[in-house]
Design a protein around this motif. Structure first.
Motif: not given
Length: 238
Positions: A83, A106, A108, A112, A149-150
C-alpha cells in the motif's frame, strides 16, 4: 480514432440487445457525445463486443453486432504491491491494468504510510476496483486485474503464486531483472516507500523470491511497477 468504450458487467442483455447501466450511459451521452447509431466497444470479461447505440430519452440500449473472444495475456503476472500514498498507489493500479497484470495482491507492510481499518478497506477496495475498470477502458483491455484485500506479507497465500517469483530489493545480491528466467506465470513484489522492512525481505527470500534490480536509480513505486511488469510482458513476446 477508436470507438468509445464501456464496461458491460452492470448492463443487462436480452435477445441481442443490451440495456446500458445508468452510469455508463451517462458517460457515453454527456462526455463522449454519442447518439443513436454511434458504434461503441463493449468490454466484458475476456470479450470485446461491437455495439450500435439506441438512445431513447434517458434510456440507452445497444444492438450487439459482433463478439470477439480475447485470449488470456501471457505470462500471467501476479503483482505483490505494498500500500502506497494515494497518488502513487492510484497510478500503480492504472499502470498494472494497462499492462495486463492478471492479479494484484495487496500487502500491508510495516513501512506502509497508509494504515486502513476494516471499514475503510471496504470503501477503498470499491474505489480501487473502479480505477482498474476505468484503466481497462483506456487500454481497450477486456479483463481488469483481480484484486485481493490487503494482508500482511506473513499472511499471504504463497501457494497461490506462480513458481517463478521475484522481488525488487535494494540488495547486493540482486541481479538485473533482464536475467530473470520465468515460465507462463510470474510473481513480482514491489515494496513500500523506503523499501521492505528487513524481516519482510528475509521472509520473501525464504519463500522463494529471487532478489532483482530494476537499475541503478531509485525508482518511485509506480515507476517500478511499470518497469518490472512491462519487462515481463514484453520479454514473453520475443
Amino acid at each position: 480514432m477508436s470507438s468509445p468504450r464501456l464496461r458491460l458487467e452492470k448492463s443487462a442483455f436480452h435477445d441481442g440487445i443490451w440495456t446500458i447501466d445508468e452510469q455508463e450511459a451517462r458517460h457515453l451521452i454527456k462526455v463522449r457525445r454519442c447518439y443513436s447509431g454511434s458504434l461503441v466497444e463493449g468490454l466484458l470479461d475476456g470479450q470485446k463486443i461491437q455495439l450500435r447505440l439506441i438512445c431513447e430519452g434517458d434510456t440507452v440500449r445497444a444492438e450487439e453486432l459482433s463478439r470477439l473472444q480475447e485470449p488470456l495475456p501471457r505470462p500471467e503476472i501476479h503483482l505483490l504491491l505494498a500500500l502506497l500514498k494515494t497518488d502513487q498507489f492510484d497510478l500503480s493500479l492504472r499502470l498494472a491494468a494497462e499492462i495486463g497484470v492478471y492479479k494484484i495482491h495487496l500487502l500491508q507492510c510495516k513501512r506502509c504510510v497508509p494504515q486502513y481499518g476494516a471499514g475503510r478497506v471496504e470503501d477503498k477496495m470499491r474505489r480501487w476496483r473502479k480505477i482498474l475498470d476505468e484503466a481497462t477502458k483506456q487500454a481497450g483491455a477486456t479483463r481488469a486485474p483481480l484484486l485481493s484485500t490487503p494482508v500482511p506479507l506473513s499472511e499471504l497465500d504463497i501457494a497461490a503464486l506462480p513458481e517463478s517469483r521475484f522481488a525488487a530489493l535494494l540488495s547486493e545480491n540482486a541481479r538485473p531483472i533482464k536475467e530473470a528466467a520465468f515460465g507462463d506465470g510470474v510473481a513480482i513484489a514491489i515494496g513500500p516507500e523506503g523499501d521492505w522492512d528487513p524481516e519482510e525481505s528475509s521472509l520473501l527470500l525464504s519463500r522463494g523470491f529471487a532478489p532483482v534490480s530494476l537499475g541503478k536509480r531509485i525508482l518511485r513505486a509506480s515507476t517500478a511497477v511499470s518497469a518490472a511488469c512491462s519487462w515481463f510482458m514484453l520479454s514473453a513476446d520475443q
